[in-house]
Design an enzyme around this catalytic site. Structure first.
Site, PDB file in Angstrom:
ATOM      1  N   ILE A 229     -33.785   7.392   2.264  1.00 36.81           N
ATOM      2  CA  ILE A 229     -32.664   7.858   1.027  1.00 36.81           C
ATOM      3  C   ILE A 229     -32.199   6.415   0.186  1.00 36.81           C
ATOM      4  O   ILE A 229     -31.778   6.745  -0.921  1.00 36.81           O
ATOM      5  CB  ILE A 229     -31.845   9.018   1.192  1.00 36.81           C
ATOM      6  CG1 ILE A 229     -30.750   8.245   2.382  1.00 36.81           C
ATOM      7  CG2 ILE A 229     -32.158  10.227   1.422  1.00 36.81           C
ATOM      8  CD1 ILE A 229     -29.565   9.466   2.410  1.00 36.81           C
TER       9      ILE A 229
ATOM     10  N   ASP B  13     -14.091  -3.464  -2.909  1.00 39.86           N
ATOM     11  CA  ASP B  13     -15.554  -3.472  -3.042  1.00 39.86           C
ATOM     12  C   ASP B  13     -15.822  -1.904  -3.590  1.00 39.86           C
ATOM     13  O   ASP B  13     -17.050  -1.275  -3.295  1.00 39.86           O
ATOM     14  CB  ASP B  13     -16.482  -3.863  -1.858  1.00 39.86           C
ATOM     15  CG  ASP B  13     -17.900  -3.925  -2.403  1.00 39.86           C
ATOM     16  OD1 ASP B  13     -18.418  -4.432  -3.437  1.00 39.86           O
ATOM     17  OD2 ASP B  13     -18.777  -3.664  -1.656  1.00 39.86           O
TER      18      ASP B  13
ATOM     19  N   ALA C   3     -27.769  -2.447   4.955  1.00 42.71           N
ATOM     20  CA  ALA C   3     -28.323  -1.355   5.855  1.00 42.71           C
ATOM     21  C   ALA C   3     -29.390  -0.470   4.989  1.00 42.71           C
ATOM     22  O   ALA C   3     -29.453  -0.283   3.755  1.00 42.71           O
ATOM     23  CB  ALA C   3     -27.421  -0.487   6.473  1.00 42.71           C
TER      24      ALA C   3
END
Length: 203
Positions: free
Chosen positions: A33, A133, A39
């Site tokens: 997805i 972030d 990652a």
């Protein structure tokens, strides 16, 4: 036979060559997805869970992010952590759209959404964290119109991060204006992000 999370993580074959990452293979019970800076993310088929498998040169982030999710446990604005390992996390799969996708598709973002995000970040601060972030791709509006914040690995950094305050300022100063388009092409959003990173947009 239902595979364990660790076996599913091991099934994800990643190649790191000359600082370039390639996804080579993964178990058929996983649905790819997305890819982030550190990652690959998969939905575990027939479940409401996702597994995040970190790149070989970013495995240290897995432990950091797992510890932060544990600190946030019980706060509904963040996914629940179900398991973590040396290079993976298993969390809730979120059905919905990121703020980035909302802008691309022309789906309105409301003042109530912004207030909820503020509340999510405030609750994290009350846990002793420093939300950092925060950007358009790690905030979701779910199919139930709820807010979810993901990718919390930098929530323990000590330096001040202005990203969310700058996004919020742009929302109130620009996005809410009647003349401002609510549907924006990906290329334009990426261009604005590049200018922002280079500090070429006055805030």
């Amino acid at each position: 036979m239902l595979l364990t999370y660790s076996i599913l993580a091991e099934s994800v074959k990643i190649r790191l060559h000359q600082k370039k990452i390639s996804l080579l293979d993964y178990d058929e019970s996983l649905e790819f997805i997305g890819e982030g800076r550190s990652a690959y993310v998969f939905r575990i088929r027939s479940t409401n869970k996702a597994i995040k498998v970190f790149f070989p040169d970013h495995v240290d982030i897995a432990r950091e992010e797992a510890e932060i999710y544990e600190m946030l446990r019980g706060i509904s604005y963040y996914p629940t952590l179900y398991e973590s390992g040396r290079n993976y996390l298993v969390i809730d799969y979120i059905e919905g759209l990121t703020l980035f996708e909302c802008l691309v598709q022309g789906i309105p973002i409301t003042s109530d959404n912004i207030k909820e995000i503020d509340q999510a970040l405030l609750l994290a601060k009350q846990k002793g964290l420093n939300p950092s972030d925060i950007h358009l791709r790690n905030i979701f509006i779910t199919s139930e119109k709820e807010i979810k914040v993901i990718d919390v690995a930098r929530f323990r950094q000590t330096k001040k991060c202005r990203q969310w305050n700058d996004l919020k300022s742009a929302f109130y100063r620009v996005y809410l204006k009647r003349f401002f388009p609510k549907k924006i092409p990906v290329s334009i959003l990426n261009f604005i992000a590049a200018l922002y990173k280079r500090k070429l947009i006055p805030m």
